[in-house]
Design a protein around this motif. Structure first.
Motif, PDB file in Angstrom:
ATOM      1  N   SER A   1       0.810  -1.217   0.000  1.00 44.98           N
ATOM      2  CA  SER A   1       0.000   0.000   0.000  1.00 44.98           C
ATOM      3  C   SER A   1       0.846   1.271   0.000  1.00 44.98           C
ATOM      4  CB  SER A   1      -0.946   0.001   1.202  1.00 44.98           C
ATOM      5  OG  SER A   1      -0.212  -0.054   2.409  1.00 44.98           O
ATOM      6  N   SER A   2       1.912   1.300   0.794  1.00 44.17           N
ATOM      7  CA  SER A   2       2.758   2.490   0.848  1.00 44.17           C
ATOM      8  C   SER A   2       3.446   2.720  -0.484  1.00 44.17           C
ATOM      9  CB  SER A   2       3.797   2.342   1.962  1.00 44.17           C
ATOM     10  OG  SER A   2       3.180   2.216   3.219  1.00 44.17           O
TER      11      SER A   2
ATOM     12  N   SER B   1       1.029   4.037  -3.046  1.00 44.34           N
ATOM     13  CA  SER B   1       0.736   5.454  -2.821  1.00 44.34           C
ATOM     14  C   SER B   1       1.828   6.340  -3.413  1.00 44.34           C
ATOM     15  CB  SER B   1       0.596   5.726  -1.319  1.00 44.34           C
ATOM     16  OG  SER B   1      -0.442   4.960  -0.753  1.00 44.34           O
TER      17      SER B   1
ATOM     18  N   CYS C   1       1.550   6.259  -7.340  1.00 46.04           N
ATOM     19  CA  CYS C   1       0.445   7.087  -7.848  1.00 46.04           C
ATOM     20  C   CYS C   1       0.770   8.573  -7.736  1.00 46.04           C
ATOM     21  CB  CYS C   1      -0.837   6.776  -7.086  1.00 46.04           C
ATOM     22  SG  CYS C   1      -1.471   5.106  -7.370  1.00 46.04           S
TER      23      CYS C   1
ATOM     24  N   ILE D   1       3.992   9.131   4.226  1.00 45.61           N
ATOM     25  CA  ILE D   1       3.273   7.980   3.696  1.00 45.61           C
ATOM     26  C   ILE D   1       3.811   6.692   4.304  1.00 45.61           C
ATOM     27  CG2 ILE D   1       2.869   6.612   1.606  1.00 45.61           C
ATOM     28  CD1 ILE D   1       2.727   9.247   0.054  1.00 45.61           C
TER      29      ILE D   1
ATOM     30  N   ARG E   1       1.597   4.593   7.036  1.00 41.70           N
ATOM     31  CA  ARG E   1       0.961   3.436   6.431  1.00 41.70           C
ATOM     32  C   ARG E   1       1.788   2.150   6.566  1.00 41.70           C
ATOM     33  NH1 ARG E   1      -3.279   4.592   3.082  1.00 41.70           N
ATOM     34  NH2 ARG E   1      -3.001   2.566   2.066  1.00 41.70           N
TER      35      ARG E   1
END
Length: 295
Positions: free
Chosen positions: A228-229, A232, A235, A275, A279
């Motif tokens: 997930s990190s 992020s 993106c 981030i 996360r």
């Protein structure tokens, strides 16, 4: 280089960019310190993360300190040699961010799709090799852009409408025909963007395909949460980079094009430590242990 013409905004801009720069440098240095000091984080993923933080410091330092000095002295002058140096450093660290994100995607692919062979595949030798490859590719990219810029011998204007020396902007200021050089620049930029993105997309395609084979949704979520990190960061980095790249081909006169450029070169490096610290459980735990150790 272009900043606000309103003198009343100069102190505000000075304080804003100075605070953002300090947060970026200190935040990324903290990530590097945590990775080095905690033996639990001596893994390929955090090896690449610490080098990504180092590249983020370099990316921001290539533009923001000069911008802060220009705001404080109300001088917007940069020499031709200084402009080429700034451009080379900016492209170098931007390309390093690009390639390191790809290496991190490959690391997540191996960890999820080949967990039993992870330590064998992602050995220290391969990690160092990927890092050296990242640096070499980035140096090549920056020098190619530098050589293209050196071919320009005549400028129709001496004012750069952005806050740093961008290669596309230099080509736009040339008074000679730069069609071929512009095409080459955009092709090289697209190549440096296309192949890393392709590597990331293929890695996550394999990851998603592997996760769909896990019968329990809890297991899928736990495995994918480790990505997930990184997702992020990907993106944020490629989203603002794409907007900046497309906007550069339209116009540099509009202040709207400054927003994605600022996001790409200033805000992105500042947000990366937040981030990963918010996360990522490993980084959060290590930060807590570091605070308790200092106490």
């Amino acid at each position: 280089m272009s900043f606000s013409e309103d003198p009343a905004l100069q102190p505000v801009l000075f304080g804003l960019f100075l605070s953002m720069y300090l947060v970026t440098v200190l935040g990324n240095l903290l990530i590097i310190l945590v990775v080095i000091s905690d033996s639990h984080l001596h893994t390929p993923m955090y090896f690449f993360l610490s080098n990504l933080s180092l590249a983020d410091i370099g990316l921001t330092s290539s533009t923001v300190p000069k911008m802060i000095v220009d705001i404080s002295t109300q001088s917007r002058v940069i020499s031709y040699e200084g402009c080429l140096t700034q451009m080379s450093l900016f492209i170098l660290f931007a390309c390093m961010d690009n390639t390191l994100l790809t290496a991190m995607a490959y690391d997540r692919f191996v960890a999820i799709c080949h967990p039993l062979h992870y330590t064998t595949i992602m050995n220290p030798r391969l990690c160092v090799l990927l890092l050296l490859l990242s640096v070499s590719i980035s140096l090549f990219g920056s020098q190619v852009h530098n050589l293209i810029a050196l071919q320009i011998t005549c400028f129709k204007n001496v004012e750069i409408a952005t806050f740093f020396c961008d290669p596309s902007q230099l080509l736009d200021l040339s008074c000679s025909d730069t069609l071929i050089r512009t095409i080459v620049t955009y092709i090289i930029t697209a190549m440096f963007g296309f192949f890393p993105v392709l590597g990331i997309v293929l890695s996550y395609y394999k990851i998603v395909s592997s996760l769909l084979k896990i019968p329990k949704s809890g297991g899928r979520y736990k495995a994918f949460s480790t990505c997930s990190s990184h997702l992020s960061l990907v993106c944020l980095f490629y989203g603002t980079g794409l907007i900046s790249y497309l906007g550069s081909g339209v116009s540099y006169s509009s202040s709207k094009n400054m927003v994605p450029l600022l996001m790409y070169s200033v805000v992105n490096p500042m947000l990366n430590p937040f981030i990963y610290s918010l996360r990522n459980r490993d980084i959060s735990s290590s930060l807590k242990r570091l605070r308790s150790w200092r106490a």
